[in-house]
Design an enzyme around this catalytic site. Structure first.
Site, PDB file in Angstrom:
ATOM      1  N   ALA A  80       0.799  -1.274   0.173  1.00  7.99           N
ATOM      2  CA  ALA A  80      -0.010  -0.180  -0.068  1.00  7.99           C
ATOM      3  C   ALA A  80       1.086   1.293   0.110  1.00  7.99           C
ATOM      4  O   ALA A  80       0.602   2.115  -0.860  1.00  7.99           O
ATOM      5  CB  ALA A  80      -0.922  -0.052   1.382  1.00  7.99           C
ATOM      6  N   VAL A  81       1.735   1.387   1.147  1.00 11.59           N
ATOM      7  CA  VAL A  81       2.568   2.760   0.942  1.00 11.59           C
ATOM      8  C   VAL A  81       3.541   2.590  -0.075  1.00 11.59           C
ATOM      9  O   VAL A  81       3.791   3.585  -0.813  1.00 11.59           O
ATOM     10  CB  VAL A  81       3.333   2.617   2.317  1.00 11.59           C
ATOM     11  CG1 VAL A  81       4.480   3.788   2.357  1.00 11.59           C
ATOM     12  CG2 VAL A  81       2.403   2.700   3.517  1.00 11.59           C
ATOM     13  N   GLY A  82       4.186   1.459  -0.465  1.00  8.40           N
ATOM     14  CA  GLY A  82       5.152   1.576  -1.674  1.00  8.40           C
ATOM     15  C   GLY A  82       4.307   1.951  -2.938  1.00  8.40           C
ATOM     16  O   GLY A  82       4.828   2.948  -3.712  1.00  8.40           O
ATOM     17  N   ALA A 141      -2.836   4.707   3.298  1.00  5.22           N
ATOM     18  CA  ALA A 141      -3.099   4.066   1.796  1.00  5.22           C
ATOM     19  C   ALA A 141      -3.649   2.670   1.833  1.00  5.22           C
ATOM     20  O   ALA A 141      -3.566   2.011   3.084  1.00  5.22           O
ATOM     21  CB  ALA A 141      -1.878   4.000   0.938  1.00  5.22           C
ATOM     22  N   LYS A 177       6.461   6.856  16.418  1.00 13.04           N
ATOM     23  CA  LYS A 177       5.371   5.985  15.594  1.00 13.04           C
ATOM     24  C   LYS A 177       5.183   4.597  16.355  1.00 13.04           C
ATOM     25  O   LYS A 177       4.222   3.926  16.006  1.00 13.04           O
ATOM     26  CB  LYS A 177       5.945   5.996  14.180  1.00 13.04           C
ATOM     27  CG  LYS A 177       4.937   5.243  13.205  1.00 13.04           C
ATOM     28  CD  LYS A 177       5.274   5.384  12.038  1.00 13.04           C
ATOM     29  CE  LYS A 177       4.043   4.608  11.095  1.00 13.04           C
ATOM     30  NZ  LYS A 177       4.359   4.829   9.782  1.00 13.04           N
TER      31      LYS A 177
END
Length: 301
Positions: A10-12, A127, A182
């Site tokens: 998703a992030v990539g 994402a 985080k």
């Protein structure tokens, strides 16, 4: 700059499509393959609901001349296995940026790529990858980069193209502190939402549980130089919960889709650090065991 994305989740995929749309050169790296594969089409659904199509070149681990900056966005437990084929082959001038949940991979990276510029990234961009070729941008977020070694300090220039692509990116001289922040948020939100099998907003009904988990972590965080009070950590977590109330956490999605989670590098990392510092985290350990029990239904050792 030629950006190479290792880990088209998703992030990539979000970073790849946004970088390409902003005019950057982008390709995807598959270290399981030696050479170039068929280009990958990707449909990006933006925050405003508009749709655009991108086509991303796919290269293999022997196409090293086509790697300018390597952005590693795999699941944290995949990092060492994915990078192993590049050890001793990746040009020492190529920067490597780790951008994943959890902690515990920087030590391996420093050992096996000691001369490369090494950086870490932290992002809160939302994402969701709905299928192999459809990525949905679910939330605007901040992205921070920082150096893991002296050579990495020379690559602050990576920030500007990321800012153009994502809307926010900045350099941090205290990237490890941001990683820990985080980590705390992920260690509370991810396992709880996976256990409850709900969107993040369900945690607004479990604020006592959040408070207890934050309080338990404070002695360890103080030893890491993080001086926030337990109430301040709770407030940080609740801010993220409120902002992502309608989102599903990555760990909830992993459990729902019967995939291995990142629990060993999130809560597991906290437990490891606590043990090294003579501390106990019984509530976090209980959460860790719950996730491992869920995992054991479909993940073999």
């Amino acid at each position: 700059m030629q950006w190479t994305i290792l880990g088209a989740g998703a992030v990539g995929s979000l970073f790849a499509t946004h970088l390409q749309r902003s005019g950057q050169k982008v390709n995807l790296l598959d270290t399981r393959q030696p050479h170039r594969q068929q280009a990958k089409p990707m449909l990006l659904e933006q925050l405003d609901g508009s749709i655009c199509m991108c086509e991303l070149d796919c290269i293999g681990y022997q196409d090293l001349a086509q790697i300018g900056c390597l952005l590693v966005t795999t699941k944290v437990w995949q990092v060492t296995h994915a990078l192993q084929p590049l050890v001793g082959l990746l040009p020492e001038s190529c920067p490597i940026v780790l951008l994943h949940n959890g902690m515990g991979t920087a030590e391996w990276l420093t050992e096996h790529f000691p001369h490369n510029p090494l950086l870490a990234g932290v992002t809160s961009c939302g994402a969701l990858k709905t299928d192999a070729s459809h990525i949905k941008h679910t939330g605007f977020g901040e992205t921070w980069l920082g150096a893991l070694n002296a050579a990495g300090e020379q690559w602050q220039t990576l920030v500007s193209p990321l800012a153009d692509a994502l809307g926010h990116a900045a350099w941090s001289e205290h990237i490890q502190e941001r990683q820990w922040q985080k980590l705390v948020v992920n260690a509370v939100i991810n396992p709880l939402t996976a256990v409850y099998n709900q969107q993040s907003g369900i945690l607004l009904q479990h604020q006592d549980e959040i408070a207890a988990l934050c309080l338990e972590l404070r002695p360890l965080l103080l030893q890491q130089g993080l001086t926030n009070t337990a109430n301040e950590w709770q407030e940080l977590v609740l801010q993220v919960v409120d902002r992502t109330a309608k989102n599903y956490s990555s760990m909830q999605q992993d459990i729902a889709n019967r995939r291995r989670t990142e629990i060993d590098y999130i809560t597991g990392y906290l437990l490891q650090q606590a043990e090294q510092n003579g501390l106990e985290l019984p509530q976090h350990r209980a959460l860790y065991l719950k996730i491992k029990a869920l995992e054991s239904q479909f993940v073999t050792a």
